[in-house]
Design an enzyme around this catalytic site. Structure first.
Site, PDB file in Angstrom:
ATOM      1  CB  ALA A 263      -3.146  -1.926  -3.825  1.00  0.00           C
ATOM      2  CG  ASP A 264      -5.421   0.113   2.405  1.00  0.00           C
ATOM      3  OD1 ASP A 264      -5.123   1.252   2.814  1.00  0.00           O
ATOM      4  OD2 ASP A 264      -6.489  -0.456   2.681  1.00  0.00           O
ATOM      5  NE  ARG A 265      -3.950   5.990   1.029  1.00  0.00           N
ATOM      6  CZ  ARG A 265      -4.831   6.969   1.282  1.00  0.00           C
ATOM      7  NH1 ARG A 265      -4.874   8.028   0.521  1.00  0.00           N
ATOM      8  NH2 ARG A 265      -5.658   6.872   2.312  1.00  0.00           N
TER       9      ARG A 265
END
Length: 404
Positions: A263-265
């Site tokens: 995940a990036d965010r």
């Protein structure tokens, strides 16, 4: 042996600290470690994407200055002078990727460390430098430790909550396969990895029989980097194109225990931004009854972002879609000088978002370093995760939000 993309040796009586990183621009065809001896070296490596991945760029920047501190006379200065020089150097390396939240966050935390160290009445330059180096080294140690914890929690959850996992614990002959997307391993972190760390943990536990990695067009992190790590670690694996995922799940049936991604965010409601193509895999997983898991440390969970609608998606260069670069292949199969070729009609318009957002409804669990969060009554609640996070943990962990 698990791939090490960042090799750091602390200073000792034998000499100054050393830092070497695997040049990712040369992968997967050439494995070359390059020395990072200064902030200038780190700046160039980050700017040119010789190192990539949210945690990795922050830690390389931090350790580069630690190495520099052991090779210069910063410690011989006053506490205030040492503080100011360290903060100035951190500000310089921060400019290598000014939009990366993780790098900015690490710089702020390390600046706070030296500011606090210099405020002591008995502090001198050596004490300030010592505190800085200890904090930078702690970031490396803690990131690897967190990744291994994510791997262990993810492997345990898959063994207990998936059809393949439950069958595997009863029957050693049962197949247990995992599909992953993009690169989430040692090349993107300080070591071991998040989603790829789950795969490694399953393999170490004798549960994983096969891994599938998608190519991750258009930048091909899956085929260039994840495939490289799987081959390096001798994990049985197969590369598939992004468009093969549906047919793969249909063919494999219950043998595929889960799709595990990074995940990036992660928004407060569980909506997750990750490499483009993640959303479509989540839709396919739901249709085929396959568990869909996000592996990410707590620092990736952004409680200040209410949902995926508030996440701004970066759009990248059109040429990533219309061109491919790689070494030419000679008539006898040998690799020759790299070349860039065009793969699309000249003049065609291109849409190239770097990420997409997977709705929380399609996510079965978020694997963190302290456990797997599942939805209760259809809703994710991440607040309890942070109740146990100590101030020391907050200070020593750069945010992983915002990395390429």
């Amino acid at each position: 042996m698990v791939l090490q993309a960042i090799k750091y040796t602390p200073a000792s009586s034998a000499g100054a600290a050393t830092l070497n990183i695997l040049d990712q621009l040369l992968l997967p065809h050439q494995s070359l470690y390059i020395p990072i001896s200064s902030c200038e070296d780190a700046f160039d490596a980050i700017k040119q994407m010789k190192v990539r991945g949210a945690p990795a760029i922050a830690i390389v920047a931090a350790l580069a200055l630690a190495v520099e501190c052991t090779r210069t006379n910063i410690s011989s200065r006053s506490a205030a002078e040492a503080r100011d020089q360290i903060i100035e150097r951190l500000g310089y390396v921060k400019k290598s990727r000014p939009t990366a939240v993780n790098l900015s966050d690490a710089v702020n935390k390390l600046s706070n460390v030296v500011t606090k160290a210099a405020s002591s009445d008995v502090a001198d330059g050596q004490a300030v430098v010592h505190k800085y180096i200890a904090a930078a080294e702690r970031m490396l140690i803690d990131d690897v430790s967190d990744n291994k914890a994510i791997g262990a929690h993810g492997a345990k959850w898959i063994a207990e909550h998936t059809a393949a996992g439950q069958s595997k614990t009863r029957n050693a002959a049962q197949e247990l396969k995992i599909l992953t997307h993009c690169n989430t391993g040692s090349l993107a972190t300080a070591g071991y990895g998040t989603a790829l760390g789950v795969i490694r943990s399953l393999r170490e536990a004798g549960l994983l029989t096969h891994a599938f990695c998608s190519e991750t067009r258009p930048y091909n992190q899956g085929s260039r980097l994840t495939a490289y790590e799987l081959v390096h670690d001798q994990i049985p694996a197969t590369l598939v194109t992004d468009s093969m995922a549906a047919s793969l799940l249909a063919r494999e049936g219950t043998n595929v225990a889960a799709i595990v991604v990074g995940a990036d965010r992660v928004a407060a409601n569980g909506d997750t931004a990750n490499k483009i193509g993640t959303y479509s895999l989540a839709v396919l997983a739901r249709h085929h009854g396959v568990k869909f898991l996000v592996a990410a440390p707590r620092t990736t969970i952004d409680l200040g972002t209410p949902s995926g609608e508030a996440i701004v998606i970066e759009e990248r260069d059109q040429q990533e879609v219309t061109r491919i670069k790689g070494p030419q292949i000679g008539s006898n199969g040998d690799l020759r000088e790299p070349a860039t070729i065009s793969t699309a009609a000249m003049g065609i318009n291109v849409w190239n978002p770097a990420f997409d957002v997977t709705p929380a409804d399609l996510i079965d669990g978020v694997i963190t370093e302290v456990g797997v969060v599942e939805k209760q009554n259809g809703v994710f609640n991440f607040e309890p995760l942070f109740a146990s996070m100590t101030e020391t943990h907050r200070e020593s962990h750069p945010s992983t939000v915002g990395g390429m």
